[in-house]
Enzyme design. Structure first.
Site, mmCIF file in Angstrom:
data_model
loop_
_atom_site.group_PDB
_atom_site.id
_atom_site.type_symbol
_atom_site.label_atom_id
_atom_site.label_comp_id
_atom_site.label_asym_id
_atom_site.label_seq_id
_atom_site.Cartn_x
_atom_site.Cartn_y
_atom_site.Cartn_z
ATOM 1 N N ASP A 246 -29.299 -16.325 82.274
ATOM 2 C CA ASP A 246 -29.332 -15.542 80.997
ATOM 3 C C ASP A 246 -29.528 -14.063 81.156
ATOM 4 O OD1 ASP A 246 -29.026 -18.085 79.691
ATOM 5 O OD2 ASP A 246 -31.040 -18.428 79.170
ATOM 6 N N ASP A 259 -35.209 -17.059 81.083
ATOM 7 C CA ASP A 259 -34.529 -18.152 80.522
ATOM 8 C C ASP A 259 -34.754 -18.117 79.157
ATOM 9 O OD1 ASP A 259 -32.307 -19.904 80.946
ATOM 10 O OD2 ASP A 259 -33.606 -21.682 81.299
ATOM 11 N N LYS A 261 -34.680 -20.061 75.488
ATOM 12 C CA LYS A 261 -34.603 -21.508 75.074
ATOM 13 C C LYS A 261 -34.782 -21.722 73.726
ATOM 14 C CE LYS A 261 -33.675 -23.547 79.310
ATOM 15 N NZ LYS A 261 -32.359 -23.698 79.603
#
Length: 340
Positions: A246, A259, A261
């Protein structure tokens, strides 16, 4: 003295004394009963003394230690001596053996010793974006999905069945499709923010599905700087797996694989993110062994954003924590390779 005077008074009045002993018994007659304690009633043989069978020599010191004290003067030392005589020396306590952490046989370090670590600079403002090569390698996501533990599979299946009961099969498919779409839009919005260098002006109305997520991560974005890569493909040249990272940027001064989420439920602790730390560790190792990247990473960051706009939970992974999850990732990778 009082008792003697009382008896003398009673003896003078014999009639009173007789009445004293006769009245309780004359009111009601009781059957005559006889008790005997004579040993001749039972003719059983007297049992032998069990103490005669004791090894007197063996316990001589114990008897002497007990009878030598006029008063009770037991101390921890004397009690220990007595126990030694009765039961022998105490067995040494052995603490339970802890399960050893499994380590893969073909262990590969998280950092690449052959890659020179260059100082991170902010000279280039354009983040890297390496195209993901569709080689014959499994992805990190695929490896983790196919090596779930039986417990993880059980809870995942139970959640799925519960959602199907509430939404129906078609409704559940639509629900998962919308979640995936929201995640894609959220990542695209973040990429636009990092490329432009400022928060993109967006309609904050109800139709904007990512408005809540962006509001959720706003306080985290303030701590992110020097973005090095965005939505960039990585592959581990030695272990032969690939993935799509990412973001790689500095978080509070530490270069991290980040990352992003999304979640509908709060995840305030790292353990609430399930296999996400393994995914981050896998990406860190891939970057460090990928020739396309001239830097190395040793930290990670998982940011859980919420649709309702509540503050996101950032979970920072320091080098030690990344190393721990790297070892776990290698075990999952080996498990996948053995199956396939």
């Amino acid at each position: 003295l009082v008792r003697m005077q009382f008896l003398q008074i009673l003896s003078r009045k014999l009639g009173s004394l007789e009445m004293l002993f006769q009245i309780p018994f004359c009111q009601k007659q009781f059957p005559l009963m006889c008790l005997s304690t004579s040993a001749c009633v039972y003719s059983k043989k007297k049992k032998g003394n069990s103490y005669e069978q004791v090894d007197q020599e063996k316990y001589k010191n114990l008897v002497h230690s007990v009878t030598s004290y006029k008063t009770s003067a037991q101390t921890p030392e004397t009690i220990l001596e007595e126990d030694n005589l009765l039961y022998g020396p105490p067995a040494k306590h052995r603490p339970p053996i802890k399960a050893r952490t499994k380590t893969p046989k073909n262990w590969v370090p998280l950092l690449n010793p052959s890659k020179r670590i260059l100082p991170v600079s902010s000279d280039s403002n354009v983040p890297m974006k390496v195209e993901l090569q569709r080689m014959k390698m499994p992805s990190v996501t695929r490896i983790l999905q196919q090596t779930l533990s039986p417990q993880q599979v059980f809870y995942l299946e139970r959640w799925k069945q519960k959602m199907i009961e509430e939404l129906g099969k078609e409704g559940f498919e639509e629900y998962t499709k919308n979640l995936f779409l929201q995640g894609e839009l959220f990542h695209s919005a973040l990429e636009s923010i990092f490329l432009s260098g400022e928060m993109v002006a967006r309609d904050q109305g109800e139709d904007d599905v990512v408005a809540g997520y962006l509001s959720s991560v706003e306080h985290v974005l303030e701590d992110i700087s020097e973005v090095k890569a965005l939505e960039s493909g990585v592959h581990h040249e030695t272990l032969q797996y690939l993935g799509l990272v990412d973001c790689v940027a500095k978080y509070r001064g530490q270069l991290c694989v980040i990352d992003w989420k999304t979640s509908e439920k709060p995840k305030p602790f790292l353990q609430n993110t399930y296999d996400n730390p393994l995914q981050v560790a896998a990406y860190i190792g891939a970057i460090n062994h990928d020739a396309n990247y001239d830097f190395q990473v040793c930290c990670g960051l998982i940011v859980v954003a919420y649709k309702n706009g509540s503050p996101a939970h950032p979970h920072f992974m320091d080098p030690d924590l990344c190393s721990q999850y790297w070892n776990k990732w290698l075990l999952r990778l080996k498990e996948y390779m053995d199956k396939n």
